[in-house]
Design a protein around this motif. Structure first.
Motif, mmCIF file in Angstrom:
data_model
loop_
_atom_site.group_PDB
_atom_site.id
_atom_site.type_symbol
_atom_site.label_atom_id
_atom_site.label_comp_id
_atom_site.label_asym_id
_atom_site.label_seq_id
_atom_site.Cartn_x
_atom_site.Cartn_y
_atom_site.Cartn_z
ATOM 1 N N GLY A 138 0.819 -1.209 0.000
ATOM 2 C CA GLY A 138 0.000 0.000 0.000
ATOM 3 C C GLY A 138 0.851 1.256 0.000
ATOM 4 N N PHE A 139 1.938 1.230 0.758
ATOM 5 C CA PHE A 139 2.824 2.395 0.851
ATOM 6 C C PHE A 139 3.396 2.747 -0.523
ATOM 7 C CE2 PHE A 139 6.766 4.641 1.623
ATOM 8 C CZ PHE A 139 6.496 5.459 2.706
ATOM 9 N N PHE A 140 3.902 1.760 -1.242
ATOM 10 C CA PHE A 140 4.501 2.043 -2.549
ATOM 11 C C PHE A 140 3.434 2.444 -3.579
ATOM 12 C CE2 PHE A 140 7.844 -0.868 -0.783
ATOM 13 C CZ PHE A 140 8.836 0.106 -0.691
ATOM 14 N N GLY A 141 2.252 1.838 -3.484
ATOM 15 C CA GLY A 141 1.156 2.269 -4.351
ATOM 16 C C GLY A 141 0.745 3.691 -4.054
ATOM 17 N N GLY A 142 0.727 4.056 -2.781
ATOM 18 C CA GLY A 142 0.398 5.423 -2.385
ATOM 19 C C GLY A 142 1.435 6.421 -2.855
ATOM 20 N N MET A 143 2.714 6.017 -2.820
ATOM 21 C CA MET A 143 3.768 6.896 -3.336
ATOM 22 C C MET A 143 3.512 7.254 -4.794
ATOM 23 S SD MET A 143 7.399 5.504 -1.790
ATOM 24 C CE MET A 143 8.288 6.662 -2.856
ATOM 25 N N LEU A 144 3.172 6.234 -5.592
ATOM 26 C CA LEU A 144 2.915 6.488 -7.017
ATOM 27 C C LEU A 144 1.701 7.378 -7.204
ATOM 28 C CD1 LEU A 144 3.623 6.015 -9.954
ATOM 29 C CD2 LEU A 144 2.284 3.895 -9.880
ATOM 30 N N ALA A 145 0.663 7.167 -6.402
ATOM 31 C CA ALA A 145 -0.524 8.020 -6.489
ATOM 32 C C ALA A 145 -0.176 9.467 -6.158
ATOM 33 C CB ALA A 145 -1.608 7.506 -5.539
ATOM 34 N N GLY A 146 0.627 9.664 -5.106
ATOM 35 C CA GLY A 146 1.047 11.014 -4.733
ATOM 36 C C GLY A 146 1.883 11.685 -5.806
ATOM 37 N N HIS A 147 2.646 10.873 -6.528
ATOM 38 C CA HIS A 147 3.489 11.399 -7.600
ATOM 39 C C HIS A 147 2.671 11.780 -8.831
ATOM 40 C CE1 HIS A 147 6.962 11.802 -10.268
ATOM 41 N NE2 HIS A 147 6.371 10.956 -11.114
ATOM 42 N N MET A 148 1.629 11.010 -9.143
ATOM 43 C CA MET A 148 0.904 11.182 -10.409
ATOM 44 C C MET A 148 -0.318 12.090 -10.318
ATOM 45 S SD MET A 148 2.526 9.597 -12.807
ATOM 46 C CE MET A 148 1.274 9.449 -14.091
ATOM 47 N N THR A 149 -0.807 12.389 -9.120
ATOM 48 C CA THR A 149 -2.000 13.220 -9.028
ATOM 49 C C THR A 149 -1.753 14.626 -9.567
ATOM 50 O OG1 THR A 149 -3.663 14.142 -7.523
ATOM 51 C CG2 THR A 149 -1.463 13.855 -6.623
ATOM 52 N N LYS A 150 -2.723 15.133 -10.291
ATOM 53 C CA LYS A 150 -2.649 16.502 -10.806
ATOM 54 C C LYS A 150 -3.444 17.474 -9.937
ATOM 55 C CE LYS A 150 -2.003 15.242 -15.697
ATOM 56 N NZ LYS A 150 -2.031 13.772 -15.578
ATOM 57 N N THR A 151 -4.385 16.917 -9.157
ATOM 58 C CA THR A 151 -5.242 17.759 -8.311
ATOM 59 C C THR A 151 -4.779 17.756 -6.852
ATOM 60 O OG1 THR A 151 -6.754 15.928 -7.798
ATOM 61 C CG2 THR A 151 -7.214 17.219 -9.793
ATOM 62 N N ASN A 152 -3.747 16.992 -6.546
ATOM 63 C CA ASN A 152 -3.287 16.809 -5.161
ATOM 64 C C ASN A 152 -4.393 16.269 -4.264
ATOM 65 O OD1 ASN A 152 -0.600 17.515 -5.475
ATOM 66 N ND2 ASN A 152 -0.996 19.702 -5.163
ATOM 67 N N HIS A 153 -5.221 15.413 -4.838
ATOM 68 C CA HIS A 153 -6.332 14.832 -4.091
ATOM 69 C C HIS A 153 -6.524 13.394 -4.563
ATOM 70 C CE1 HIS A 153 -10.455 15.885 -2.069
ATOM 71 N NE2 HIS A 153 -9.790 14.931 -1.446
ATOM 72 N N VAL A 154 -6.192 12.413 -3.721
ATOM 73 C CA VAL A 154 -6.340 11.006 -4.080
ATOM 74 C C VAL A 154 -7.329 10.343 -3.127
ATOM 75 C CG1 VAL A 154 -3.965 10.981 -4.933
ATOM 76 C CG2 VAL A 154 -4.446 10.136 -2.630
ATOM 77 N N GLY A 155 -7.856 9.209 -3.557
ATOM 78 C CA GLY A 155 -8.888 8.557 -2.759
ATOM 79 C C GLY A 155 -8.669 7.066 -2.615
ATOM 80 N N ILE A 156 -9.173 6.521 -1.503
ATOM 81 C CA ILE A 156 -9.147 5.078 -1.253
ATOM 82 C C ILE A 156 -10.578 4.614 -1.004
ATOM 83 C CG2 ILE A 156 -8.212 3.218 0.165
ATOM 84 C CD1 ILE A 156 -6.082 5.209 1.160
ATOM 85 N N ILE A 157 -11.020 3.644 -1.798
ATOM 86 C CA ILE A 157 -12.308 3.005 -1.542
ATOM 87 C C ILE A 157 -11.992 1.655 -0.912
ATOM 88 C CG2 ILE A 157 -14.467 2.167 -2.539
ATOM 89 C CD1 ILE A 157 -14.116 4.156 -4.805
ATOM 90 N N ALA A 158 -11.969 1.625 0.410
ATOM 91 C CA ALA A 158 -11.545 0.444 1.158
ATOM 92 C C ALA A 158 -12.742 -0.424 1.519
ATOM 93 C CB ALA A 158 -10.811 0.869 2.427
ATOM 94 N N ALA A 159 -12.479 -1.687 1.787
ATOM 95 C CA ALA A 159 -13.531 -2.584 2.254
ATOM 96 C C ALA A 159 -13.727 -2.427 3.760
ATOM 97 C CB ALA A 159 -13.190 -4.025 1.896
ATOM 98 N N TYR A 160 -12.584 -2.454 4.521
ATOM 99 C CA TYR A 160 -12.672 -2.401 5.977
ATOM 100 C C TYR A 160 -11.551 -1.535 6.559
ATOM 101 C CZ TYR A 160 -15.780 -6.427 5.418
ATOM 102 O OH TYR A 160 -16.812 -7.257 5.048
ATOM 103 N N GLU A 161 -11.770 -1.064 7.773
ATOM 104 C CA GLU A 161 -10.790 -0.213 8.447
ATOM 105 C C GLU A 161 -9.503 -0.948 8.766
ATOM 106 O OE1 GLU A 161 -12.981 1.250 11.838
ATOM 107 O OE2 GLU A 161 -13.105 3.255 10.955
ATOM 108 N N TRP A 162 -9.572 -2.256 8.977
ATOM 109 C CA TRP A 162 -8.407 -3.000 9.460
ATOM 110 C C TRP A 162 -7.391 -3.299 8.363
ATOM 111 C CZ3 TRP A 162 -7.909 -7.378 6.694
ATOM 112 C CH2 TRP A 162 -9.064 -8.008 6.199
ATOM 113 N N GLN A 163 -7.703 -3.005 7.120
ATOM 114 C CA GLN A 163 -6.787 -3.348 6.024
ATOM 115 C C GLN A 163 -5.467 -2.580 6.141
ATOM 116 O OE1 GLN A 163 -10.314 -2.785 3.059
ATOM 117 N NE2 GLN A 163 -8.680 -3.785 1.889
#
Length: 318
Positions: A138-163
């Motif tokens: 998740g950390f490395f996927g989040g890094m890429l999302a932070g790098h590629m966003t143009k609006t500086n706003h990314v989202g996670i649609i998670a199933a559960y809080e414990w993930q």
């Protein structure tokens, strides 16, 4: 003539020896393997991964394998285990955390069978729970999302809080981009497509342009809708680049099929441990998937270097 026959015999002996050394012979503990899935093996994500794992076991160990779909209650699991036992199955995979409790109840009735579940709590001597340490992916996927966003706003649609991958994604995005905002919403089920798409609509309205649908039952339809909107996604569980290389920036991949083969190998050698086992990048069962051509190669190289450092040291970037 005798010399020719002797030479021919030696050649056959060498060929047999090479063949035997090149395959796993059916002389270990594993007799037959079975798989229980709560829904279907045709979901293109989680269930399909389990089915592919069975095929790997069948090919590698030359044993019969079986699977049953719709195993979503204790009663049907009891019947399935009884049937597997009658077929001579002695290694059963329950493809989800719900099976840990079922197997705990059944294990004493079938001491000759080893029961394997996911993300649960295995407490009996013939039960094992497999757990992916998903924070780093998740950390490395989040890094890429932070790098590629143009609006500086990314989202996670998670199933559960414990993930753990959800927390990891959040931390990775913030690490990469100090200006990014991370919106986390919960479906509270793995497969509620309607709610997941409703949350996606809300994120689109908030100008979120990179979305991580972290639920194997709804991520495919969510990514299809993200594609329609011309936005970006980080795939989940499987390498989902085939859903659109200009949409899926990469995927956080859990190689369940490879893990099944690894577990079967340990069991076959009589070395499969009971209790709760954890696996990560270092075990080659977690990785990032194929990168979109939209991601610059320099950044890909840098990210891969950080992943390799993590594999070697266990330390994430700071």
């Amino acid at each position: 003539m005798q010399r020719i026959l002797a030479c021919f015999g030696m050649i056959l002996l060498c060929l047999f020896t090479l063949s035997a050394c090149g395959q796993t012979l059916g002389t270990g503990e594993l007799k037959k393997a079975g798989l229980l899935v709560p829904e279907t093996v045709n979901d293109q994500v989680w269930g399909t991964k389990g089915y592919k794992g069975m095929l790997k076991i069948q090919s590698r160990f030359n044993v019969d394998v079986y699977y049953k779909e719709g195993m979503n209650s204790e009663a049907v699991v009891q019947r399935a285990v009884k049937e597997f036992d009658q077929k001579g199955v002695n290694l059963i995979f329950g493809h989800g955390n719900e099976y840990a409790e079922y197997f705990s109840e059944l294990s004493s009735d079938y001491p000759h069978i080893h029961f394997v579940s996911f993300n649960g709590n295995a407490t009996q001597k013939n039960t094992t729970s497999l757990n992916f340490d998903a924070y780093a992916m998740g950390f490395f996927g989040g890094m890429l999302a932070g790098h590629m966003t143009k609006t500086n706003h990314v989202g996670i649609i998670a199933a559960y809080e414990w993930q753990p991958e959800v927390e990891g994604f959040y931390e990775g995005a913030i690490f990469e981009n100090k200006d990014v905002e991370v919106d986390i919403q919960y479906v509270w089920q793995w497969d509620d497509v309607e709610r997941a798409q409703m949350l996606l609509d809300d994120m689109i309205a908030k100008d979120i342009d990179v979305i991580y649908p972290a639920g194997d039952g709804y991520n495919v339809p969510v990514i299809e809708k993200i594609k329609e909107q011309g936005l970006y996604a980080i795939g989940y569980i499987s390498d989902q680049s085939d859903l659109g290389e200009s949409t899926v920036l990469t995927s956080t991949v859990q190689h369940v099929d490879t893990l099944y083969e690894l577990v079967a190998e340990q069991f076959n050698k009589g070395k499969l441990e009971s209790g709760n086992l954890t696996f990560d990048f270092q075990d080659d069962v977690i990785s990032l998937g194929e990168f979109s051509p939209l991601v610059d190669q320099k950044y890909i190289d840098s990210l891969n270097e950080k992943i390799e450092t993590y594999k070697q040291t266990g330390k994430l970037p700071k």
